[in-house]
Write an enzyme that holds these catalytic residues in place. Structure first.
Site, PDB file in Angstrom:
ATOM      1  N   SER A 115       0.842  -1.194   0.000  1.00  0.00           N
ATOM      2  CA  SER A 115       0.000   0.000   0.000  1.00  0.00           C
ATOM      3  C   SER A 115       0.885   1.255   0.000  1.00  0.00           C
ATOM      4  O   SER A 115       1.677   1.437  -0.917  1.00  0.00           O
ATOM      5  CB  SER A 115      -0.950  -0.040   1.199  1.00  0.00           C
ATOM      6  N   ASP A 268      -9.816  -4.208  -5.251  1.00  0.00           N
ATOM      7  CA  ASP A 268      -8.969  -3.154  -4.706  1.00  0.00           C
ATOM      8  C   ASP A 268      -9.055  -1.926  -5.593  1.00  0.00           C
ATOM      9  O   ASP A 268      -8.837  -2.025  -6.809  1.00  0.00           O
ATOM     10  CB  ASP A 268      -7.520  -3.658  -4.598  1.00  0.00           C
ATOM     11  N   HIS A 298      -7.767  -5.153  -0.659  1.00  0.00           N
ATOM     12  CA  HIS A 298      -6.739  -4.301  -0.065  1.00  0.00           C
ATOM     13  C   HIS A 298      -6.707  -4.508   1.452  1.00  0.00           C
ATOM     14  O   HIS A 298      -7.746  -4.503   2.098  1.00  0.00           O
ATOM     15  CB  HIS A 298      -7.036  -2.836  -0.398  1.00  0.00           C
TER      16      HIS A 298
END
Length: 298
Positions: A115, A268, A298
Site C-alpha cells: 500500500s 482493490d 486491499h
C-alpha cells in the site's frame, strides 16, 4: 513493545541514522553472505508500525533465509509529509552502505512494501537511480501500491468504489489527511477537478483506461467531463509530484529501475495503478513479475 522471541531469528531494535528499524537475522550461520530485504509497512503514512508488521517480517526472514529490515518511519500528522519518504530513503541508504556488517551481500538487497509502503518503495527506487556512491537496489516488490493521484476514475476505482476497508472516497480522504489538506476538497479531487487539461493530456499516454486490459474493464463507464478548479489545483499540487505519484516519473527514470515484482488484488481500488505501472516498466525494458490475487482485497 519489545520484539518477540523467535527460535530461528535474532531480532534487534536499532536506529539507522536516527530512523528506528527492527532487524531480523537468521540464527543459522550461512556459508555465504545473505540476501537483504528492506520492508516499508502500509498505513497511508498515518497508521501502522514495526510491531504491527512483525509477523510478516519474521515470515519473510525465515522463508527466504534473508536479513529483513523493517523501517519505523515517522507518522503524520505529528510529522508532516514528506518526513515518511525521507525516513525510508535514509534507512535504505544506510543499509546499502552497511549491509556487510549484518552478513548481507550489498548487491542482493531488495526493497518491499504494501500500500503506502509500496509508494515509498517506488519513490525510494526512483530517487536512487542516479546515486553512484552506494550499491544498486537489486529489485523492488510492490504489494498493491498507491502510485498516482491524477485520476480516481479508472475501472478499478469504479468497480471497487464501495469495497470495505479502502473505498474510493476513503482513499482520497486519507491522501488529503496525509498531506494535511482540507478534506472538503475531496469531491473535487475525486472528480478530477484538481488537474489542468494540459496535464491530463500530457499524462494520458501513461494513465488512461484504454491501457487497462479488457478483462478488467467489464462494466466500466467513462466519467462525465468535469471543470478544472484552479484553487483546488493550487492547494493540492503535491498530489501531482512524483514523490506522491511515482507513476508520473519520466521514462529516463523508469528505464533505470531494478527488476520489479507487482502484486495486485481484484477487489482493490488501487488495482489499476499496479497494472499501469507494470505496463510502464515493461515499455522501458524493466523485467517485471506480476501476480494477481483474483479474490484478494486491499
Amino acid at each position: 513493545l519489545p520484539a518477540c522471541r523467535d527460535s530461528k531469528l535474532f531480532i534487534k531494535d536499532l536506529h539507522f541514522d536516527e530512523v528506528p528499524v527492527r532487524i531480523y537475522l537468521p540464527r543459522v550461520p550461512s556459508a555465504s553472505k545473505r540476501r537483504g530485504v528492506i520492508f516499508f509497512h502500509g498505513g497511508c503514512g498515518m497508521f501502522g508500525s514495526i510491531r504491527c508488521y512483525e509477523r510478516i517480517c519474521r515470515y519473510i526472514a525465515r522463508k527466504s533465509d534473508s536479513v529483513v529490515v523493517s523501517v519505523g518511519y515517522r507518522l503524520c500528522p505529528e510529522y508532516k509529509y514528506p518526513a515518511q519518504t525521507l525516513d525510508c530513503l535514509t534507512a535504505t541508504v544506510h543499509f546499502l552502505k552497511t549491509a556487510e556488517n549484518y552478513g548481507v551481500d550489498p548487491g542482493r538487497i531488495i526493497v518491499c512494501g504494501d500500500s503506502a509502503g509500496g509508494t515509498f518503495t517506488t519513490t525510494v527506487c526512483q530517487e536512487l537511480v542516479n546515486r553512484r556512491d552506494i550499491p544498486k537496489i537489486r529489485a523492488q516488490v510492490l504489494i498493491y501500491p498507491f502510485l498516482q493521484a491524477l485520476n480516481f476514475n479508472l475501472p478499478s476505482h469504479q468497480k471497487n468504489a464501495f469495497t470495505a476497508f479502502l473505498s474510493r472516497e476513503r482513499a482520497v480522504h486519507f491522501i488529503l489527511k496525509y498531506l494535511s489538506k482540507d478534506c472538503s476538497m475531496k469531491e473535487a479531487v475525486l472528480a478530477g477537478s484538481h488537474v489542468p487539461e494540459s496535464m491530463n493530456l500530457k499524462y494520458s499516454k501513461w494513465i488512461n483506461p484504454e491501457l487497462i486490459p479488457e478483462v478488467f474493464k467489464v462494466g466500466y463507464k467513462p466519467p462525465l467531463p468535469t471543470s478544472f478548479l484552479p484553487q483546488v489545483h493550487e492547494e493540492t499540487k503535491e498530489l501531482l509530484k512524483t514523490r506522491l505519484s511515482p507513476l508520473l516519473a519520466e521514462d529516463a527514470v523508469v528505464c533505470r529501475l531494478p527488476d520489479t515484482c507487482i502484486i495486485t488484488c481484484q477487489h482493490d481500488v488501487l488495482r489499476d495503478e499496479g497494472l499501469l505501472y507494470k505496463q510502464r516498466l515493461e515499455d522501458n525494458n524493466v523485467k517485471v513479475t506480476w501476480y494477481h490475487v483474483e479474490e484478494g482485497f486491499h
